[in-house]
Design a protein around this motif. Structure first.
Motif, PDB file in Angstrom:
ATOM      1  N   CYS A 109       0.819  -1.214   0.000  1.00 51.25           N
ATOM      2  CA  CYS A 109       0.000   0.000   0.000  1.00 51.25           C
ATOM      3  C   CYS A 109       0.855   1.267   0.000  1.00 51.25           C
ATOM      4  O   CYS A 109       0.688   2.136  -0.839  1.00 51.25           O
ATOM      5  CB  CYS A 109      -0.947  -0.002   1.190  1.00 51.25           C
ATOM      6  SG  CYS A 109      -2.207  -1.248   1.006  1.00 51.25           S
ATOM      7  N   HIS A 110       1.758   1.373   0.960  1.00 56.43           N
ATOM      8  CA  HIS A 110       2.591   2.586   1.007  1.00 56.43           C
ATOM      9  C   HIS A 110       4.056   2.229   1.210  1.00 56.43           C
ATOM     10  O   HIS A 110       4.833   2.997   1.749  1.00 56.43           O
ATOM     11  CB  HIS A 110       2.112   3.523   2.105  1.00 56.43           C
ATOM     12  CG  HIS A 110       0.613   3.647   2.150  1.00 56.43           C
ATOM     13  ND1 HIS A 110      -0.154   2.905   3.004  1.00 56.43           N
ATOM     14  CD2 HIS A 110      -0.231   4.373   1.412  1.00 56.43           C
ATOM     15  CE1 HIS A 110      -1.433   3.181   2.793  1.00 56.43           C
ATOM     16  NE2 HIS A 110      -1.515   4.066   1.835  1.00 56.43           N
ATOM     17  N   GLN A 111       4.411   1.046   0.830  1.00 51.46           N
ATOM     18  CA  GLN A 111       5.807   0.621   0.791  1.00 51.46           C
ATOM     19  C   GLN A 111       6.507   0.578   2.144  1.00 51.46           C
ATOM     20  O   GLN A 111       7.721   0.711   2.211  1.00 51.46           O
ATOM     21  CB  GLN A 111       6.612   1.494  -0.177  1.00 51.46           C
ATOM     22  CG  GLN A 111       6.505   1.081  -1.623  1.00 51.46           C
ATOM     23  CD  GLN A 111       5.116   1.328  -2.195  1.00 51.46           C
ATOM     24  OE1 GLN A 111       4.566   2.394  -2.021  1.00 51.46           O
ATOM     25  NE2 GLN A 111       4.574   0.342  -2.842  1.00 51.46           N
ATOM     26  N   SER A 112       5.797   0.400   3.206  1.00 51.31           N
ATOM     27  CA  SER A 112       6.486   0.171   4.475  1.00 51.31           C
ATOM     28  C   SER A 112       7.250  -1.146   4.360  1.00 51.31           C
ATOM     29  O   SER A 112       6.715  -2.121   3.850  1.00 51.31           O
ATOM     30  CB  SER A 112       5.490   0.063   5.625  1.00 51.31           C
ATOM     31  OG  SER A 112       5.051   1.334   5.982  1.00 51.31           O
ATOM     32  N   THR A 113       8.482  -1.140   4.830  1.00 53.43           N
ATOM     33  CA  THR A 113       9.284  -2.349   4.721  1.00 53.43           C
ATOM     34  C   THR A 113       9.742  -2.766   6.106  1.00 53.43           C
ATOM     35  O   THR A 113      10.218  -1.940   6.881  1.00 53.43           O
ATOM     36  CB  THR A 113      10.493  -2.092   3.804  1.00 53.43           C
ATOM     37  OG1 THR A 113      10.023  -1.498   2.606  1.00 53.43           O
ATOM     38  CG2 THR A 113      11.219  -3.377   3.489  1.00 53.43           C
ATOM     39  N   PHE A 114       9.565  -4.039   6.404  1.00 52.83           N
ATOM     40  CA  PHE A 114       9.884  -4.563   7.724  1.00 52.83           C
ATOM     41  C   PHE A 114      10.987  -5.603   7.587  1.00 52.83           C
ATOM     42  O   PHE A 114      10.970  -6.411   6.662  1.00 52.83           O
ATOM     43  CB  PHE A 114       8.652  -5.232   8.348  1.00 52.83           C
ATOM     44  CG  PHE A 114       7.464  -4.317   8.454  1.00 52.83           C
ATOM     45  CD1 PHE A 114       7.219  -3.616   9.626  1.00 52.83           C
ATOM     46  CD2 PHE A 114       6.594  -4.160   7.382  1.00 52.83           C
ATOM     47  CE1 PHE A 114       6.120  -2.768   9.729  1.00 52.83           C
ATOM     48  CE2 PHE A 114       5.496  -3.315   7.474  1.00 52.83           C
ATOM     49  CZ  PHE A 114       5.257  -2.618   8.649  1.00 52.83           C
ATOM     50  N   ASP A 115      11.938  -5.567   8.518  1.00 53.68           N
ATOM     51  CA  ASP A 115      13.006  -6.557   8.500  1.00 53.68           C
ATOM     52  C   ASP A 115      12.623  -7.697   9.434  1.00 53.68           C
ATOM     53  O   ASP A 115      12.742  -7.582  10.654  1.00 53.68           O
ATOM     54  CB  ASP A 115      14.320  -5.905   8.929  1.00 53.68           C
ATOM     55  CG  ASP A 115      15.488  -6.868   8.762  1.00 53.68           C
ATOM     56  OD1 ASP A 115      15.230  -8.058   8.472  1.00 53.68           O
ATOM     57  OD2 ASP A 115      16.638  -6.433   8.925  1.00 53.68           O
ATOM     58  N   LEU A 116      12.151  -8.783   8.873  1.00 58.38           N
ATOM     59  CA  LEU A 116      11.633  -9.868   9.706  1.00 58.38           C
ATOM     60  C   LEU A 116      12.742 -10.594  10.457  1.00 58.38           C
ATOM     61  O   LEU A 116      12.473 -11.289  11.437  1.00 58.38           O
ATOM     62  CB  LEU A 116      10.847 -10.872   8.857  1.00 58.38           C
ATOM     63  CG  LEU A 116       9.657 -10.321   8.076  1.00 58.38           C
ATOM     64  CD1 LEU A 116       8.799 -11.466   7.553  1.00 58.38           C
ATOM     65  CD2 LEU A 116       8.804  -9.386   8.902  1.00 58.38           C
ATOM     66  N   ALA A 117      13.979 -10.415  10.028  1.00 62.54           N
ATOM     67  CA  ALA A 117      15.071 -11.048  10.764  1.00 62.54           C
ATOM     68  C   ALA A 117      15.435 -10.221  11.989  1.00 62.54           C
ATOM     69  O   ALA A 117      16.165 -10.673  12.863  1.00 62.54           O
ATOM     70  CB  ALA A 117      16.293 -11.195   9.859  1.00 62.54           C
ATOM     71  N   ASP A 118      14.938  -9.007  12.049  1.00 58.33           N
ATOM     72  CA  ASP A 118      15.301  -8.100  13.138  1.00 58.33           C
ATOM     73  C   ASP A 118      14.038  -7.655  13.877  1.00 58.33           C
ATOM     74  O   ASP A 118      13.790  -6.473  14.065  1.00 58.33           O
ATOM     75  CB  ASP A 118      16.052  -6.900  12.546  1.00 58.33           C
ATOM     76  CG  ASP A 118      16.699  -6.054  13.630  1.00 58.33           C
ATOM     77  OD1 ASP A 118      16.712  -6.502  14.793  1.00 58.33           O
ATOM     78  OD2 ASP A 118      17.181  -4.959  13.321  1.00 58.33           O
ATOM     79  N   GLY A 119      13.203  -8.601  14.236  1.00 59.48           N
ATOM     80  CA  GLY A 119      12.000  -8.281  14.993  1.00 59.48           C
ATOM     81  C   GLY A 119      11.009  -7.449  14.206  1.00 59.48           C
ATOM     82  O   GLY A 119      10.242  -6.689  14.787  1.00 59.48           O
TER      83      GLY A 119
END
Ligand code: FES
Lengths: 354, 268
Positions: free
Chosen positions: A301-311
């Protein structure tokens, strides 16, 4: 320049009052209206007839197209596919209906415009601009009428009328509160909990694979894979399904333990298997554009990016919180289970969110 | 004629007879000794591995290491299985033409026979997903399309778009369109999770469901477009852009034309 202008375009007076400097050929002078010129159809009867014929021709084409529309609706088989050059393989019926209706409407419009431009009366009618304010007389009249009206209504006298009116006006906004109460503090902590809250250490809830509708064991979850899960007991044919899955949906991934950067997150998972909420913490889109090499999850939707390896830390975009992570473990039969709800509310930020 | 009959006994005739006799013996032996058949197959297999190893040494080892153990330029191939090789080499992604965020599909440079040999060699490095057989990805049940569509929307649509036309990911990576991907390669991609695509192993997405997804994708690709001009099936963005630029644009042009074009008769 000035000698080319016809006399009627020039201002009437040239500022000979004495105060103004008379400027010859004043560039800011009101040019007035251009001379009225006749159209060919005004002076040439044959041209007028031709225009008339053109307009009727357009209207006739429109009629034919409408007939064609009805005919193709009746005649063309709904499953017929034809090849039409720039479009490729299309449904013959769709194409015919769209074409004929388009031609029918276009020809009416084109005929009307052509008619107006060639045959309808062509006299310029100037409309002068006026100040917007009404004149004093009119205003005095309106004020007087208002006062008479107020006096006649007895608004000042009939207290009961007045009070009930005020009361009803005051109550109307309440309907807005009822409709929009979900936005305010009224839902209390409904948003803070999900279907996983039914899970307790004594009575854990199994994670159910959304593809197979079966519980999963840790060895089913391969490093680099992506699986979607829902809580045990939530079935698609239940009425609450859509509402519930909007909060309960999980994405399950497995990361090699040495790649995990966040200790708490690793502890919430089970041997590198992590269960994150699938709901973006920005405005709640479902996210699962998971890149298995970088371990980034992207929200479309708005390109939020989450690092799943870092919580699930936010590394880009408008989201304000990491994705909530569900604590998982295995039960005595070896199935993946949750023993409690998410520690933070899932989904978008709101006022009471801790 | 005379010459021929004169030389009826060719100098090599003895050799030909000998060879025929050997072949016959071999054939009889093979026919009457089925127990040895497995032995023969394995040797074909080991031959393929041998050939694959040579191909690998020339084409792949500079990045993946001499024994496929990986290097700083390429991941280890131990345990990726034959499915991964068949997908990567069969779609032209490997050998990669340059390193970057994404290795795109391009012209395939190996023949299928060579790909099979490479796959056999890589599969011999460690157990991994095996390239599927035709039955595994060819669906015969007409209901599979509908089921596959549902599975596609749950598992794939977020990256590959609802019509399988692909979409953007982060930092120059993208999910490619599935329009030109063969059923086998789609199946293998789900099995192995190439590049940044997560894998969907049989444990979480059974074979049957993969087949259904393949059925749906093939169906969607073959299906004619009832409306024509799909605008890439990319959804509201392209459609809106098209509407604003072309439809509104042409209306504006018409309006300007109508207003600017005088119908006044020219004097003179
Ligand atoms: S909803 Fe995910 S970035 Fe806006």
């Amino acid at each position: 320049m000035s000698h080319e202008m016809s006399d009627e375009k020039l201002p009437e007076s040239h500022g000979s009052e004495g105060h103004e400097v008379a400027v010859h050929g004043d560039p800011f002078a009101d040019p007035g209206l251009p001379a009225h010129g006749p159209r060919r159809t005004d002076i040439d009867e044959r041209a007028a007839k031709r225009a008339e014929r053109q307009v009727s021709l357009l209207f006739i084409v429109s009629m034919l197209a409408t007939v064609g529309f009805i005919a193709s609706y009746v005649a063309i088989d709904i499953d017929k596919i034809v090849y039409i050059f720039p479009l490729g393989h299309v449904s013959a019926l769709n194409f015919a209906l769209g074409m004929t209706l388009g031609v029918a409407l276009f020809c009416i419009g084109a005929g009307a415009v052509h008619w107006a431009r060639t045959l309808m009366s062509d006299h310029e009618i100037p409309a002068d601009r006026h100040p917007i304010e009404a004149d004093d007389e009119l205003r005095a009249d309106v004020i007087e009428q208002f006062q008479t009206g107020a006096a006649e209504s007895g608004f000042g006298r009939r207290k009961m009328l007045r009070n009930t009116l005020i009361g009803s006006m005051a109550l109307v906004p309440l309907s807005g509160v009822v409709l929009l109460r979900d936005l305010g503090p009224l839902p209390e902590d409904k948003l803070a909990h999900t279907g996983w809250e039914l899970a307790t250490p004594a009575k854990p809830l199994k994670l159910i694979n959304m593809n197979t509708n079966e519980p999963m064991k840790p060895e089913d979850i391969v490093t680099g894979s992506l699986t979607f899960a829902k809580p045990e007991g939530l079935e698609e044919d239940q009425e609450i399904f859509q509402e519930q899955i909007a909060k309960d949906a999980l994405m399950i991934i497995r990361i090699a333990p040495e790649d995990l950067k966040d200790k708490t997150s690793a502890e919430l998972g089970f041997e590198g298997i992590l269960a994150y909420s699938k709901i973006c913490t920005h405005v709640g889109c479902p996210i699962s554009l998971y890149e298995q090499q970088t371990h980034h999850a992207l929200c479309p939707c708005h390109q939020s990016t989450f690092d799943l390896a870092d919580g699930a830390r936010v590394i880009f975009g408008p989201a304000g919180h990491p994705l909530p992570q569900l604590k998982i473990t295995t039960d005595e039969k070896g199935f993946l289970v949750a023993t409690g709800d998410f520690q933070e509310p899932v989904g978008p930020s709101y006022w009471e969110r801790p | 004629m005379k010459k021929l009959s004169a030389r009826r006994r060719h100098p090599l005739a003895a050799l030909v007879v000998l060879l025929l006799a050997l072949a016959a013996t071999g054939g009889l032996y093979a026919a009457f000794a089925p127990a040895e058949k497995a032995q023969a197959d394995t040797s074909a297999q080991s031959l393929a591995i041998e050939e694959g190893k040579k191909l690998f040494a020339v084409g792949c080892s500079s990045c993946h290491g001499l024994d496929g153990q990986g290097s700083s330029d390429g991941p280890s191939l131990v345990g990726v299985g034959s499915a991964a090789v068949d997908f990567q080499v069969g779609t032209g992604r490997m050998p990669a033409q340059q390193s970057g965020a994404q290795v795109p599909a391009k012209r395939v440079v190996y023949s299928q026979a060579q790909i099979d040999q490479l796959a056999a060699y890589v599969a011999s490095l460690g157990p991994g997903p095996v390239a599927p057989t035709k039955e595994q990805y060819t669906s015969t049940d007409p209901n599979d399309v509908a089921k596959g569509g549902e599975l596609f929307r749950t598992n794939c649509a977020q990256c590959h778009n609802f019509a399988g036309k692909g979409g953007a990911l982060t930092k120059g990576k993208y999910a490619p369109t599935l329009e030109n991907t063969s059923p086998k390669h789609i199946y293998e991609a789900m099995q192995t999770g190439p590049q940044n695509m997560p894998s969907f192993p049989d444990t979480t997405m059974p074979e049957e469901q993969k087949k259904q997804i393949v059925a749906w994708v093939s169906h969607t690709n073959d299906e004619p477009n009832p409306g024509g001009l799909s605008l890439g099936s990319l959804g509201p963005v392209t459609e809106g852009l098209f509407g604003w630029i072309f439809a509104l644009g042409s209306l504006i042009v018409v309006a300007i034309w109508v207003a600017a074009h005088t119908t006044k008769a020219k004097k003179s």
